[in-house]
Design a protein around this motif. Structure first.
Motif, mmCIF file in Angstrom:
data_model
loop_
_atom_site.group_PDB
_atom_site.id
_atom_site.type_symbol
_atom_site.label_atom_id
_atom_site.label_comp_id
_atom_site.label_asym_id
_atom_site.label_seq_id
_atom_site.Cartn_x
_atom_site.Cartn_y
_atom_site.Cartn_z
ATOM 1 N N ALA A 124 7.056 1.474 12.626
ATOM 2 C CA ALA A 124 5.684 1.899 12.348
ATOM 3 C C ALA A 124 5.292 1.679 10.886
ATOM 4 O O ALA A 124 4.127 1.504 10.585
ATOM 5 C CB ALA A 124 5.500 3.371 12.711
ATOM 6 N N TYR A 125 6.273 1.681 9.976
ATOM 7 C CA TYR A 125 5.966 1.550 8.553
ATOM 8 C C TYR A 125 6.110 0.121 8.058
ATOM 9 O O TYR A 125 5.926 -0.146 6.885
ATOM 10 C CB TYR A 125 6.887 2.459 7.726
ATOM 11 C CG TYR A 125 7.015 3.844 8.318
ATOM 12 C CD1 TYR A 125 5.882 4.633 8.501
ATOM 13 C CD2 TYR A 125 8.239 4.348 8.722
ATOM 14 C CE1 TYR A 125 5.977 5.894 9.065
ATOM 15 C CE2 TYR A 125 8.342 5.607 9.277
ATOM 16 C CZ TYR A 125 7.207 6.376 9.450
ATOM 17 O OH TYR A 125 7.289 7.618 10.006
ATOM 18 N N ILE A 126 6.457 -0.784 8.942
ATOM 19 C CA ILE A 126 6.619 -2.181 8.548
ATOM 20 C C ILE A 126 5.341 -2.939 8.887
ATOM 21 O O ILE A 126 4.944 -3.032 10.041
ATOM 22 C CB ILE A 126 7.840 -2.823 9.245
ATOM 23 C CG1 ILE A 126 9.113 -2.084 8.830
ATOM 24 C CG2 ILE A 126 7.938 -4.308 8.897
ATOM 25 C CD1 ILE A 126 10.365 -2.560 9.527
ATOM 26 N N LEU A 127 4.684 -3.453 7.845
ATOM 27 C CA LEU A 127 3.458 -4.227 8.034
ATOM 28 C C LEU A 127 3.760 -5.630 8.539
ATOM 29 O O LEU A 127 2.985 -6.211 9.282
ATOM 30 C CB LEU A 127 2.696 -4.351 6.708
ATOM 31 C CG LEU A 127 2.012 -3.101 6.191
ATOM 32 C CD1 LEU A 127 1.496 -3.325 4.780
ATOM 33 C CD2 LEU A 127 0.871 -2.718 7.117
ATOM 34 N N GLY A 128 4.881 -6.176 8.091
ATOM 35 C CA GLY A 128 5.240 -7.537 8.473
ATOM 36 C C GLY A 128 6.309 -8.062 7.551
ATOM 37 O O GLY A 128 6.973 -7.302 6.843
ATOM 38 N N LEU A 129 6.462 -9.368 7.561
ATOM 39 C CA LEU A 129 7.470 -10.030 6.744
ATOM 40 C C LEU A 129 6.801 -11.092 5.891
ATOM 41 O O LEU A 129 5.935 -11.832 6.368
ATOM 42 C CB LEU A 129 8.534 -10.672 7.631
ATOM 43 C CG LEU A 129 9.284 -9.726 8.556
ATOM 44 C CD1 LEU A 129 10.151 -10.517 9.525
ATOM 45 C CD2 LEU A 129 10.125 -8.752 7.761
ATOM 46 N N ILE A 137 10.923 -10.933 2.662
ATOM 47 C CA ILE A 137 10.536 -9.650 2.087
ATOM 48 C C ILE A 137 9.891 -8.809 3.178
ATOM 49 O O ILE A 137 8.960 -9.243 3.851
ATOM 50 C CB ILE A 137 9.573 -9.856 0.905
ATOM 51 C CG1 ILE A 137 10.310 -10.635 -0.184
ATOM 52 C CG2 ILE A 137 9.060 -8.536 0.374
ATOM 53 C CD1 ILE A 137 9.432 -11.455 -1.044
ATOM 54 N N ILE A 138 10.422 -7.603 3.359
ATOM 55 C CA ILE A 138 9.902 -6.677 4.366
ATOM 56 C C ILE A 138 8.745 -5.919 3.732
ATOM 57 O O ILE A 138 8.927 -5.221 2.734
ATOM 58 C CB ILE A 138 11.011 -5.709 4.830
ATOM 59 C CG1 ILE A 138 12.190 -6.501 5.415
ATOM 60 C CG2 ILE A 138 10.457 -4.697 5.830
ATOM 61 C CD1 ILE A 138 13.457 -5.689 5.583
ATOM 62 N N LEU A 139 7.557 -6.074 4.302
ATOM 63 C CA LEU A 139 6.368 -5.420 3.758
ATOM 64 C C LEU A 139 6.242 -4.024 4.343
ATOM 65 O O LEU A 139 6.163 -3.856 5.555
ATOM 66 C CB LEU A 139 5.111 -6.235 4.076
ATOM 67 C CG LEU A 139 5.151 -7.699 3.647
ATOM 68 C CD1 LEU A 139 3.867 -8.398 4.025
ATOM 69 C CD2 LEU A 139 5.402 -7.809 2.167
ATOM 70 N N VAL A 140 6.232 -3.021 3.454
ATOM 71 C CA VAL A 140 6.213 -1.622 3.866
ATOM 72 C C VAL A 140 4.830 -1.031 3.611
ATOM 73 O O VAL A 140 4.265 -1.200 2.536
ATOM 74 C CB VAL A 140 7.278 -0.814 3.086
ATOM 75 C CG1 VAL A 140 7.219 0.662 3.440
ATOM 76 C CG2 VAL A 140 8.662 -1.365 3.343
ATOM 77 N N ASP A 141 4.304 -0.336 4.605
ATOM 78 C CA ASP A 141 3.064 0.429 4.439
ATOM 79 C C ASP A 141 3.465 1.751 3.799
ATOM 80 O O ASP A 141 3.771 2.720 4.491
ATOM 81 C CB ASP A 141 2.390 0.636 5.786
ATOM 82 C CG ASP A 141 1.036 1.325 5.668
ATOM 83 O OD1 ASP A 141 0.776 1.984 4.630
ATOM 84 O OD2 ASP A 141 0.246 1.214 6.618
ATOM 85 N N ILE A 142 3.519 1.778 2.474
ATOM 86 C CA ILE A 142 4.032 2.941 1.748
ATOM 87 C C ILE A 142 3.156 4.174 1.974
ATOM 88 O O ILE A 142 3.651 5.289 2.028
ATOM 89 C CB ILE A 142 4.236 2.631 0.244
ATOM 90 C CG1 ILE A 142 5.154 3.653 -0.407
ATOM 91 C CG2 ILE A 142 2.910 2.498 -0.484
ATOM 92 C CD1 ILE A 142 6.575 3.592 0.046
ATOM 93 N N GLU A 143 1.864 3.965 2.143
ATOM 94 C CA GLU A 143 0.953 5.083 2.412
ATOM 95 C C GLU A 143 1.317 5.746 3.740
ATOM 96 O O GLU A 143 1.460 6.961 3.828
ATOM 97 C CB GLU A 143 -0.489 4.568 2.443
ATOM 98 C CG GLU A 143 -1.513 5.642 2.623
ATOM 99 C CD GLU A 143 -2.242 6.004 1.336
ATOM 100 O OE1 GLU A 143 -2.867 7.075 1.341
ATOM 101 O OE2 GLU A 143 -2.186 5.260 0.349
#
Length: 159
Positions: A124-129, A137-143
């Motif tokens: 759920a917190y992974i936006l994409g790669l 790079i694993i893109l994280v939805d930090i919010e």
């Protein structure tokens, strides 16, 4: 893919950091500063990934160790360990990571949607790669991560 891209631009600027052997990226606009890891004041009965709080120029800032949160094995604090101070949902908090590598801009063609793993793995917190040459790079939805239900204590501490 829509969640990956902002409507107003074709590029995404990220702060890239390491957790274990993997690289993660968060939106650079969420980052306030990067600090060396210092001692924190522990909080009784907090989950193990919440290291405690620090006093940052008069503000009490909760510190979350993402290595523990993401179950990345043995956590070692050394001279490379840093705290990224972020602003999410009008709150300031810190995340402990193994190190910061760089600031990077990714174009649309360098972004991929997060893979589907089914219900066994929470993505759920992974936006994409993001892909840059031979790096992933694993893109994280930090919010989304920092305001999730299991982080409710962080919000209570920051209030």
């Amino acid at each position: 893919m829509d969640a990956l891209m902002k409507d107003d631009d074709a590029n995404r600027e990220l702060l890239v950091f390491a957790l274990g052997k993997e690289e993660y990226g968060i939106d650079i606009l969420k980052v306030q500063e990067i600090r060396g890891y210092d001692a924190v004041t522990g909080i009784a009965n907090a989950p193990n990934f919440i290291k405690g709080v620090i006093n940052l120029r008069g503000n009490i800032v909760p510190i979350v160790d993402l290595r523990i949160k993401f179950s990345l094995g043995n956590v070692v604090y050394d001279q490379f360990t840093v705290v990224i101070i972020i602003n999410v949902s009008q709150r300031t908090m810190g995340i402990v990571v193994d190190g910061v590598s760089d600031v990077m801009t990714l174009a649309t063609d360098q972004l991929r949607a997060a893979p589907e793993f089914g219900s066994a793995l929470d993505t759920a917190y992974i936006l994409g790669l993001g892909t840059v040459e031979d790096r992933m790079i694993i893109l994280v939805d930090i919010e989304k991560l920092m305001t999730s239900a299991d982080m409710a204590l962080v919000e209570a501490v920051a209030a």
